[in-house]
Every structure is written in structure tokens, then in C-alpha cells.
Design a protein around this motif. Structure first.
Motif, PDB file in Angstrom:
ATOM      1  N   HIS A  68      23.054  78.294  34.964  1.00  0.00           N
ATOM      2  CA  HIS A  68      22.034  79.231  34.497  1.00  0.00           C
ATOM      3  C   HIS A  68      22.211  80.559  35.217  1.00  0.00           C
TER       4      HIS A  68
ATOM      5  N   THR B  52      19.820  83.764  36.754  1.00  0.00           N
ATOM      6  CA  THR B  52      18.469  84.215  37.086  1.00  0.00           C
ATOM      7  C   THR B  52      18.506  85.731  37.254  1.00  0.00           C
TER       8      THR B  52
ATOM      9  N   HIS C 266      16.190  75.052  32.759  1.00  0.00           N
ATOM     10  CA  HIS C 266      16.343  76.498  32.540  1.00  0.00           C
ATOM     11  C   HIS C 266      17.802  76.898  32.349  1.00  0.00           C
TER      12      HIS C 266
ATOM     13  N   HIS D  68      20.626  85.510  40.841  1.00  0.00           N
ATOM     14  CA  HIS D  68      21.820  84.710  41.118  1.00  0.00           C
ATOM     15  C   HIS D  68      22.426  84.154  39.844  1.00  0.00           C
TER      16      HIS D  68
ATOM     17  N   CYS E 268      24.294  80.608  38.721  1.00  0.00           N
ATOM     18  CA  CYS E 268      24.328  79.243  39.253  1.00  0.00           C
ATOM     19  C   CYS E 268      25.428  78.409  38.619  1.00  0.00           C
TER      20      CYS E 268
ATOM     21  N   TYR F 172      22.300  78.155  48.192  1.00  0.00           N
ATOM     22  CA  TYR F 172      22.619  79.545  47.840  1.00  0.00           C
ATOM     23  C   TYR F 172      23.613  80.138  48.824  1.00  0.00           C
TER      24      TYR F 172
ATOM     25  N   GLU G  31      24.298  80.277  43.221  1.00  0.00           N
ATOM     26  CA  GLU G  31      23.630  79.007  43.531  1.00  0.00           C
ATOM     27  C   GLU G  31      24.543  77.870  43.087  1.00  0.00           C
TER      28      GLU G  31
HETATM   29 FE   LIG Z   1      18.665  79.002  40.068  1.00  0.00          FE
END
Ligand SMILES: [Fe+2]
Length: 298
Positions: free
Chosen positions: A145, A147, A191, A207, A209, A248, A258
């Protein structure tokens, strides 16, 4: 469902060569192609591009969601035009991508909906030799994902829901009608695109991921990172929101990554978002506090 998953993310980095050293030499991504200073990288079992690096700056240059087919691009183009958002099209702009619908979110983030050029691969299989990648070392299995950072979280989450058919899984609401963060999905996973309040003007990314197989895979990754001089910012831990495992680390190009495992599936598509009000509970369900640096994105 016509939206499938996060296809690739394009990041700006302060130093492409240093970032490449980290992403290929330490994280284990593979360079698929390079055009000047723009580099296309892939990870995991499949051959598709996951990360594109652009020289200069930091943050998000673009991100894309894979859709089922060309018809979906037409349908979402109509929806975007109804919102007064202009779109453009491209073909084979990225290796492995057939068609792209290109536009800008109200937050200013460039975004694309894309179709894949090759539909022959029905699923990812770690033990078939026809796969182009072998899983060795740290190599994450996919990007998981992205962010984003934006001054206004709630309008962005609602735009993704209302115009692009995302679902809002959870949100952090520090005050009535104010969202500090939101986690949205296109499929069953908790997410695909999340968003947090920017701490400074021009911040576009919190970030990117990567999906890891398990906590053991994350542990092996962190050992490799440490051996190469890359130390974690925080984690491993288990998030309150989502409940996925996290760790992280900042890349040398100026963006946070991440590494996650155990991203849950949301089995009821009609469930309303869960709203959190306690920021510390959002971050960790095991009790660790986020470090001071965690208030910043890139
Ligand atoms: Fe995340």
C-alpha cells in the motif's frame, strides 16, 4: 469489482544511485529497465513494475491502481470529468502496463488507473519455474500500500470513495468532523491507499509499504538492513488500525518504507468505517509509542 490493487508507485528520490543501491542491493528489487535517470523496479514473484524512481526531490511522483479492463478506464474517466477533473491517456507508458488513465487527485497527487498488458498469469506461484523471480534474501513479495500525506485527509478519502469506488476501512478522528488519517481499500485487504495529515507544505508521502511473508521474513530483512547500515525508525510492532505488523525504515533517497505482514481481509464490504479517537491506540496495539520522527513524511 473493477479496481484490483496498487500496481506501482513512482517516487522522487534525492539520489537515484544511492536509492538503487538500497532497493536492489539490500531490499532485493530488480531493475526492469532504465531510461536516463528514471528507473523501473520489480519485486516478488511476478514481473510487473512495482516502484519507479525519479531523480530530484522526495515524495510521490505518481501511483497507480490496476483495474480489470479498458471499459473501466472509460467509466472512471466519465466520473472524473463529471467532477471537473481532466484526464489523459497513455499506452505502454510503463513496462507491463497496457493503458493508463492519468489524472490529478484534489489533493494534488498524480494518480493513474491502469490495465496490465499480459493477462496470461492467473496467480502468483512461488514454486513454478515459469515465474521470473525467485524469492531469496529479503525480496518482498509485492508492494502492499501507499500512505499519502495531504493537508486535508477527509475530503481525499471521501473523493476516493465517492468517485473511484474505494471503501473507507478506518479513520482517525482527533476532533468531530476532522480526520487526521484514513485507510481506504479497493479490494478485500484492509488498505491499499492510506492518507495522513501533512506536517509541512509540499509533503506528499508518508510511506510506501512492501508485503512480507511473515514476521520471520521481516526479521530476516531487518537483520540484512542492519548489516548494511540501515537501521529501523520504529517497529516491528502491530498497528492498532488494521492490525497488520509494521516496521519502518528510511531509504537513502529521502522516503520512508514500511515492511508489513498479516494485512487483514475485510470480509464485509458494507461495514461502515471504524473511527478511532486515540492516536496512540491507532499506532500500536502492543504499546510502543511512535518516535518523534514519525510526525514527518516526505
Ligand atoms: Fe502503512
Amino acid at each position: 469489482v473493477s479496481l484490483q490493487k496498487l500496481s506501482y508507485a513512482e517516487l522522487r528520490v534525492t539520489d537515484v544511485d544511492k536509492e538503487l543501491e538500497f532497493l536492489t542491493g539490500v531490499v532485493g528489487l530488480e531493475v526492469k529497465s532504465r531510461e536516463g535517470d528514471v528507473v523501473y523496479l520489480s519485486c516478488g514473484y511476478d514481473d510487473y513494475v512495482d516502484v519507479v524512481l525519479h531523480p530530484s526531490g522526495t515524495g510521490v511522483a505518481n501511483f497507480s491502481i490496476q483495474v480489470d479492463g479498458y471499459d473501466d478506464l472509460d467509466r472512471y474517466a466519465d466520473r472524473l470529468h463529471q467532477e471537473g477533473i481532466s484526464t489523459s491517456r497513455a499506452s505502454e507508458r510503463i513496462p507491463g502496463i497496457a493503458h493508463s488513465l492519468i489524472f490529478q487527485l484534489p489533493s494534488g497527487h498524480p494518480m493513474e488507473l491502469v490495465t496490465l498488458s499480459d493477462f496470461t498469469q492467473t496467480h502468483l506461484h512461488p514454486a513454478l519455474s515459469s515465474q521470473n523471480h525467485s524469492i531469496s534474501g529479503v525480496n518482498p513479495i509485492d508492494i502492499d500500500h501507499i500512505t499519502l500525506r495531504t493537508p486535508e485527509v477527509k475530503p481525499l478519502a471521501e473523493f476516493l470513495r465517492n468517485v473511484l469506488d474505494f471503501r473507507i476501512s478506518e479513520a482517525f478522528s482527533p476532533a468531530p468532523d476532522v480526520w487526521g488519517a484514513a485507510w481506504t481499500r479497493v479490494g478485500e485487504y484492509h488498505h491499499d491507499v492510506a492518507m495522513m495529515t501533512a506536517s509541512a507544505p509540499g509533503e506528499t508521502l508518508d510511506h510506501l509499504c512492501f508485503t512480507m511473508l511473515s514476521i520471520d521474513h521481516i526479521k530476516a530483512a531487518l537483520d540484512s538492513f542492519a548489516q548494511s547500515g540501515y537501521l529501523t525508525e520504529t517497529g516491528p510492532g502491530r498497528h492498532g488500525v488494521g492490525g497488520n505488523l509494521y516496521s519502518y525504515i528510511w531509504g537513502p533517497g529521502g522516503n520512508r518504507y514500511e515492511f508489513t505482514a498479516e494485512m487483514p481481509r475485510m470480509i464485509n464490504p458494507l461495514a461502515p468505517p471504524r473511527i478511532w479517537t486515540d492516536q496512540l491506540a491507532v499506532f500500536s496495539s502492543w504499546g510502543a509509542l511512535p518516535p518523534e520522527s514519525f510526525s514527518h513524511g516526505s
